[in-house]
Design an enzyme around this catalytic site. Structure first.
Site, PDB file in Angstrom:
ATOM      1  N   ASP A 214      54.804  31.926  22.000  1.00 19.95           N
ATOM      2  CA  ASP A 214      55.662  32.700  23.193  1.00 19.95           C
ATOM      3  C   ASP A 214      56.587  33.579  22.651  1.00 19.95           C
ATOM      4  O   ASP A 214      57.850  33.342  22.913  1.00 19.95           O
ATOM      5  CB  ASP A 214      55.909  31.789  24.173  1.00 19.95           C
ATOM      6  CG  ASP A 214      54.899  30.835  24.799  1.00 19.95           C
ATOM      7  OD1 ASP A 214      53.891  31.379  25.046  1.00 19.95           O
ATOM      8  OD2 ASP A 214      55.003  29.584  25.014  1.00 19.95           O
TER       9      ASP A 214
ATOM     10  N   GLU B 245      51.662  35.893  33.700  1.00 18.50           N
ATOM     11  CA  GLU B 245      53.033  35.227  33.364  1.00 18.50           C
ATOM     12  C   GLU B 245      53.671  35.962  32.192  1.00 18.50           C
ATOM     13  O   GLU B 245      53.009  37.141  31.605  1.00 18.50           O
ATOM     14  CB  GLU B 245      52.639  33.783  32.704  1.00 18.50           C
ATOM     15  CG  GLU B 245      51.495  33.635  31.692  1.00 18.50           C
ATOM     16  CD  GLU B 245      51.020  32.450  31.446  1.00 18.50           C
ATOM     17  OE1 GLU B 245      51.439  31.405  32.255  1.00 18.50           O
ATOM     18  OE2 GLU B 245      50.218  32.163  30.527  1.00 18.50           O
TER      19      GLU B 245
END
Length: 570
Positions: free
Chosen positions: A61, A235
């Site tokens: 991420d 997301e």
């Protein structure tokens, strides 16, 4: 590479070891060495090229920001602490960890949640001399922001953002007019899913001075690029402004092999947003999964413009040794250039595999990092600094008292907390960053009662682990390899092998990872290595079997499950 006195500088701001004399039954680790390489990686790389991934191992991420000629990147850390590693670079290729944004005891409380909870998908930004990281603490508190004048720390205590409700993956955008906006993933309007995985992207104004959300929330993406296709789990949103348009990028399809990066744009931050003519702008889901040495699951990208006007993307992907999710190294950080075509960004054309090497950005190349984050590496920790290097982590809590550094050794106190307890065991661990890896340490430990153990822990989570420890059985110091291969296995694990520990002195313990197989060996003094167990099934540590979002962690470990009247795990 030896990380001794240099480690004390690298570890600035990390929790220090406790002082004082030793305790009876302590386990002493004199050094720890990691060696790693990947057979699919090129042996050499040209001077004008770099390797992918740029940060290998469990560093998922990624989010990146630029301040002048300096670049800063942050990753997720989930249930491990210190959390949210912060890196610095001046060429987008050579990265050095400079801090952990969550590095003090008591800032977050993960309770007994699984290790795949914790600190999700951070985003880093900079405005008016202040750095911001927004993040979600899953199981504890929700969304928050931390700030720092210096990204090397210290970072502030978390300021919680209750208006973001139960969403995840927040990110900040600072507009040219000085207004700030915060985006995140959440349930669609009405909190009702039209299908499994139905999510939305929301935006709200943010008061950057008082660190709070203001004004109404607006849903700017419902489901994904085309809700009729039932896209799952949109997301990781990020917002940019270029040539008068606001560009939104986010991932669809979840973080597995269906992962894909999408793009939209709008005339204002709150929309309306129009999908780009070509989506996704990055994916590997359209490639043959049986191709040799694949890179899979690409997505969760963040874009950055260099001071020379080039655009680049950092993103996560994985390197499986078999099947799409058969990997033990976790989700890693990759880098690729961004092309702008007819007003839209593109990272890779459809059907294009991610290259393992690429031409470097047009930025001044930096000297090699003291601690390489890509390519073959050997790192030796001598434990002779004032704190552990920044890449060492422990599960769930940072409260000390069970470990110390003294005289060039790491000491661990065996406690009645095990790897299965969803608690905070006596464990410091580092990431497995390569398919083929070797972890070696020297252990001095003389257990004097049943249930005292010390050695190496190799784990993906609380239900999937190996334990390679010395203990006393029938009066004999014995090496034991124990496994827990999922929640249906007994919590204490299953014994795979036992081997008398040679002599009474220090032991050298070695764990070797070979893709989906792990070997365990012991050595003493000048003697060679004696196998304890060869070819253990390491696929039980893979994401395909253990599930979750992390990679394998390995490090010194101690437990004492034989204490009379022992308290329950913290």
């Amino acid at each position: 590479m030896r990380l001794g006195r240099w480690a004390s500088l690298l570890a600035m701001g990390l929790l220090l070891g406790t002082s004082g004399v030793g305790y009876a039954g302590e386990a002493r680790f004199d050094w720890f060495e990691y060696q790693g390489s990947d057979p699919a990686d090129p042996k050499t790389v040209a001077a004008n090229e770099y390797r992918n991934p740029i940060i290998a191992g469990f560093y998922p991420d990624p989010s990146v920001t630029r301040v002048g000629e300096d670049y800063y990147l942050v990753n997720s850390s989930f249930g491990w602490l210190p959390g949210l590693p912060v890196f610095h670079s001046r060429d987008l290729v050579t990265w050095t960890q400079i801090s952990n944004a969550i590095a003090r005891p008591g800032l977050v409380d993960f309770g007994t949640g699984g290790l795949t909870g914790g600190l999700f998908a951070p985003a880093i930004s900079h405005h008016d001399g202040l750095f911001y990281i927004v993040n979600t603490s899953f199981y504890s508190g929700g969304n928050f922001v931390v700030t720092a004048r210096d990204p090397a720390g210290p970072w502030s205590d978390p300021v919680w953002l209750p208006d973001l409700r139960d969403g995840i993956d927040p990110s900040l955008f600072f507009d040219e007019d000085g207004r700030a906006w915060i985006l995140n993933n959440d349930l669609p309007a009405g909190d009702k899913e039209a299908y499994d995985g139905h999510r939305a992207i929301w935006i709200q104004e943010f008061d950057a001075k008082n660190l709070k959300t203001i004004g109404p929330r607006t849903m700017i993406v419902n489901g994904g690029v085309d809700i009729n296709t039932k896209p799952g789990y949109v997301e990781g949103p990020h917002l940019y402004k270029k040539d008068g348009f606001y560009y939104l990028t986010a991932a669809e399809g979840g973080t597995g092999t269906s992962h894909a990066q999408m793009i939209w744009r709008a005339p204002t931050p709150t929309g309306p947003y129009t999908p780009g003519p070509i989506n996704p702008i990055l994916t590997q889901r359209d490639l043959d999964p049986n191709r040799p040495d694949p890179i899979e699951a690409a997505g969760h990208a963040d874009l950055i413009e260099t001071q020379k006007g080039e655009w680049w993307a950092v993103f996560l992907a994985v390197r499986p040794y078999a099947g799409g999710e058969m990997f033990n190294t976790g989700r890693e950080t990759f880098l690729l250039p961004v092309r702008w075509v007819d007003g839209w960004p593109r990272i890779l054309p459809p059907g294009t595999p991610i290259p393992r090497t690429h031409v470097r950005p047009d930025l001044p190349a930096q000297p090699p990092a003291a601690l390489p984050t890509a390519g073959p590496v050997t790192v030796r920790d001598e434990f002779d600094g004032t704190g552990l290097p920044l890449y060492w982590m422990t599960p769930r809590r940072l409260e000390g008292g069970w470990w110390r550094l003294s005289g060039g050794s790491l000491y661990l106190t065996p406690r009645p907390v095990t790897l299965s307890d969803r608690a905070s065991p006596s464990l410091w661990a580092r990431r497995q960053q390569h398919r083929d890896a070797r972890f070696t340490t020297e252990l001095s430990f003389s257990p004097d009662q049943p249930g005292q153990r010390a050695g190496l822990a190799i784990l993906q989570n609380d239900e999937s682990w190996f334990r390679f420890t010395a203990e006393r059985l029938d009066g004999v110091r014995t090496l034991t390899v124990t496994v827990r291969a999922g929640e249906n296995d007994p919590r204490p694990g299953r014994i795979l092998a036992r081997h008398p520990a040679p002599g009474d002195g220090p032991l050298r313990l070695r764990v070797t990872a070979r893709g989906g197989a792990y070997d365990f060996a012991v050595g003493t003094g000048k003697d060679g290595w004696q196998p304890v167990l060869t070819g253990a099934d390491g696929t039980i540590l893979s994401t395909a079997k253990a599930r979750g979002f992390m990679g394998v962690m390995v490090g010194p470990y101690a437990e004492n499950v034989g204490q009379v009247g022992a308290a329950a795990p913290p």
